[in-house]
Design a protein around this motif. Sequence first.
Motif, PDB file in Angstrom:
ATOM      1  N   PHE A 153     -39.486   9.474 -23.132  1.00  0.00           N
ATOM      2  CA  PHE A 153     -38.567  10.267 -23.475  1.00  0.00           C
ATOM      3  C   PHE A 153     -37.828   9.326 -24.503  1.00  0.00           C
ATOM      4  O   PHE A 153     -37.103   8.698 -24.090  1.00  0.00           O
ATOM      5  CB  PHE A 153     -37.755  10.943 -22.304  1.00  0.00           C
ATOM      6  CG  PHE A 153     -36.232  11.719 -23.100  1.00  0.00           C
ATOM      7  CD1 PHE A 153     -36.490  12.276 -24.165  1.00  0.00           C
ATOM      8  CD2 PHE A 153     -35.224  11.880 -22.183  1.00  0.00           C
ATOM      9  CE1 PHE A 153     -35.280  13.016 -24.683  1.00  0.00           C
ATOM     10  CE2 PHE A 153     -34.198  12.935 -22.520  1.00  0.00           C
ATOM     11  CZ  PHE A 153     -34.376  13.209 -23.914  1.00  0.00           C
ATOM     12  N   ARG A 158     -37.699   9.418 -19.477  1.00  0.00           N
ATOM     13  CA  ARG A 158     -38.739  10.536 -19.085  1.00  0.00           C
ATOM     14  C   ARG A 158     -38.536  11.859 -18.879  1.00  0.00           C
ATOM     15  O   ARG A 158     -37.257  11.920 -18.265  1.00  0.00           O
ATOM     16  CB  ARG A 158     -39.873   9.846 -17.868  1.00  0.00           C
ATOM     17  CG  ARG A 158     -39.120  10.015 -16.561  1.00  0.00           C
ATOM     18  CD  ARG A 158     -40.072   9.366 -15.419  1.00  0.00           C
ATOM     19  NE  ARG A 158     -39.439   9.301 -14.292  1.00  0.00           N
ATOM     20  CZ  ARG A 158     -39.792   8.859 -13.190  1.00  0.00           C
ATOM     21  NH1 ARG A 158     -40.604   7.676 -13.140  1.00  0.00           N
ATOM     22  NH2 ARG A 158     -39.126   9.080 -11.736  1.00  0.00           N
ATOM     23  N   GLY A 159     -39.275  12.697 -18.630  1.00  0.00           N
ATOM     24  CA  GLY A 159     -39.268  14.065 -18.331  1.00  0.00           C
ATOM     25  C   GLY A 159     -39.834  14.277 -16.956  1.00  0.00           C
ATOM     26  O   GLY A 159     -39.617  13.369 -16.052  1.00  0.00           O
ATOM     27  N   ASN A 187     -37.642  20.683 -20.859  1.00  0.00           N
ATOM     28  CA  ASN A 187     -38.076  19.772 -19.893  1.00  0.00           C
ATOM     29  C   ASN A 187     -36.869  18.629 -19.536  1.00  0.00           C
ATOM     30  O   ASN A 187     -36.553  18.168 -18.657  1.00  0.00           O
ATOM     31  CB  ASN A 187     -39.196  19.179 -20.625  1.00  0.00           C
ATOM     32  CG  ASN A 187     -39.621  18.020 -19.454  1.00  0.00           C
ATOM     33  OD1 ASN A 187     -39.445  17.824 -18.410  1.00  0.00           O
ATOM     34  ND2 ASN A 187     -40.663  16.959 -20.166  1.00  0.00           N
ATOM     35  N   VAL A 188     -36.205  18.182 -20.948  1.00  0.00           N
ATOM     36  CA  VAL A 188     -35.135  17.183 -20.513  1.00  0.00           C
ATOM     37  C   VAL A 188     -33.853  17.605 -21.505  1.00  0.00           C
ATOM     38  O   VAL A 188     -33.982  18.677 -22.385  1.00  0.00           O
ATOM     39  CB  VAL A 188     -35.562  15.907 -21.419  1.00  0.00           C
ATOM     40  CG1 VAL A 188     -36.806  15.216 -20.541  1.00  0.00           C
ATOM     41  CG2 VAL A 188     -36.153  16.026 -22.755  1.00  0.00           C
ATOM     42  N   GLY A 234     -40.176  14.189 -29.004  1.00  0.00           N
ATOM     43  CA  GLY A 234     -38.957  14.016 -28.327  1.00  0.00           C
ATOM     44  C   GLY A 234     -39.588  13.055 -27.104  1.00  0.00           C
ATOM     45  O   GLY A 234     -38.883  12.115 -26.598  1.00  0.00           O
ATOM     46  N   VAL A 235     -40.511  13.788 -26.321  1.00  0.00           N
ATOM     47  CA  VAL A 235     -41.216  13.242 -25.095  1.00  0.00           C
ATOM     48  C   VAL A 235     -42.740  13.038 -25.708  1.00  0.00           C
ATOM     49  O   VAL A 235     -43.221  14.103 -26.218  1.00  0.00           O
ATOM     50  CB  VAL A 235     -41.272  14.130 -23.980  1.00  0.00           C
ATOM     51  CG1 VAL A 235     -42.169  13.578 -22.926  1.00  0.00           C
ATOM     52  CG2 VAL A 235     -39.537  14.059 -23.315  1.00  0.00           C
ATOM     53  N   ALA A 291     -40.556  18.209 -25.132  1.00  0.00           N
ATOM     54  CA  ALA A 291     -39.105  17.931 -24.724  1.00  0.00           C
ATOM     55  C   ALA A 291     -38.271  19.156 -24.343  1.00  0.00           C
ATOM     56  O   ALA A 291     -37.696  19.225 -23.315  1.00  0.00           O
ATOM     57  CB  ALA A 291     -38.227  17.233 -25.682  1.00  0.00           C
ATOM     58  N   ARG A 293     -32.875  20.074 -14.666  1.00  0.00           N
ATOM     59  CA  ARG A 293     -32.872  18.645 -15.042  1.00  0.00           C
ATOM     60  C   ARG A 293     -32.453  17.967 -13.528  1.00  0.00           C
ATOM     61  O   ARG A 293     -33.122  16.951 -13.256  1.00  0.00           O
ATOM     62  CB  ARG A 293     -32.125  18.348 -15.951  1.00  0.00           C
ATOM     63  CG  ARG A 293     -31.934  16.643 -16.192  1.00  0.00           C
ATOM     64  CD  ARG A 293     -33.498  16.058 -16.747  1.00  0.00           C
ATOM     65  NE  ARG A 293     -33.440  14.883 -17.110  1.00  0.00           N
ATOM     66  CZ  ARG A 293     -34.371  14.096 -17.321  1.00  0.00           C
ATOM     67  NH1 ARG A 293     -35.547  14.314 -17.262  1.00  0.00           N
ATOM     68  NH2 ARG A 293     -34.108  12.886 -17.813  1.00  0.00           N
TER      69      ARG A 293
END
Length: 422
Positions: A200, A362-363, A227-228, A192-193, A224, A329
């Motif tokens: 990301f 990106r995260g 994080n995102v 995912g990331v 991810a 986020r």
Amino acid sequence: MSFSPDDFRLRATDLDDQDTLFPFRERFHIPQHNGSDVAYFCGNSLGLQPKSTAYLFEQELRDWAKYGVEGHFQAESPWFSYHKQFAKPLGAIVGALPEEVVAMNTLTVNLQLLMMTFYRPTQDRFKILMEAGAFPSDQYAIETLVRLMGYEPENAIIEVAPRESESTLRTEDIIAQIEAAGSELSLILFGGVQYYTGQFFDLPALTQAAHKVGALAGFDLAHAVGNVPLQLHDWDVDFACWCSYKYLNSGPGGVGGAYIHERFANNEKMPRLAGWWGQRERDRFQMRKGFIPEPGAQGWQLSNAPVFNMVAHRASLDLFDKAGMNALRAKSLIMTAFLEEMLHAIPEKAFQILTPSDPQARGCQLSLLYAHSGKETFDRITDNGIIADWREPNVIRVAPVPMYNTFMDCVRLAEALNGSIA
Ligand SMILES: Cc1ncc(COP(=O)(O)O)c(C=O)c1O
């Protein structure tokens, strides 16, 4: 641009004052260095310990002492159904229906289990597309799986690499390779990331492209999750798995998680490797022959819940529930951009930032690629109470985590990387 620590410190003070998530830091143990808090940038590797973990852990010890086996039903959080409390909060974090997610096993085990379900190669359609330089566990999992299924990795695995002189992948290049593989493609398995670069990926676009050629889309969300923002169900992702010891702060080797889209999760005919805990709950204890899965992702469980390994998960998901992914986020975007601005302002630096500059790609993590003296720099900042992580051959990864990092932590890091005292 110049690096002016005083200006950055003033801005960091303001940003920390305005930060509505600031009180969450108090809910974590911050490791110490020479009697003060370290500046911890390693949540991409191992998240910090929620303070409530110890209490919840002791409660399970007390319930075990008090009830013995009866704790399966008598404990304050009965162990029989302990895993079920995670479905809703995890669903909120990954954007899935509660029945599409389950906390179980560990990440690579879940990846192998899900691949057994979703990688059903045929003579014509047997290829798996993944990112070049994926995390080694994923590489080994896929390499050994295709061999197990009777294929050669060289023929069955397609790796997508960045263009020459670029360090991250372009979505259009990944999609072009998916289209080129076409009817030979069985599935895509992407991070995912990306663990090394922090990129990301565009998960909805990749999923759509995979589906268009009749393939399935699965993701390793280790970097991810938490994080995102993720909307796995709406993006029509077929399956995914993750670990909980990074951004989900659930302790070393903490319980993993899995997502299976409801169209598969509720299909009892889906092939799988089963165990008794995936058996339909109402007759699980009948001990009868013949596996009939519990509907939903729970039907992929093998074993009963490892309660002591799930205690920190409970403590942490409670904090995610309170903070909310949207707020996390929102802070993360500001914090990583602030750190990035300071890093850009460092004169004559020996590093370049590998991570995309587009915040949507990106995260929280930034990966610093060193032309020289990376390891020495890493050792020096560590000696100054800054915890980041080093990835061979030449990258320092830093992750300002919105749940517990401060903007002033970011200034400390930038000052240390600039060569001043941390
Ligand atoms: C992207 C990725 N995949 C897989 C793993 C392996 O996880 P586990 O040891 O929990 O199976 C990790 C561990 O850091 C990772 O970062």
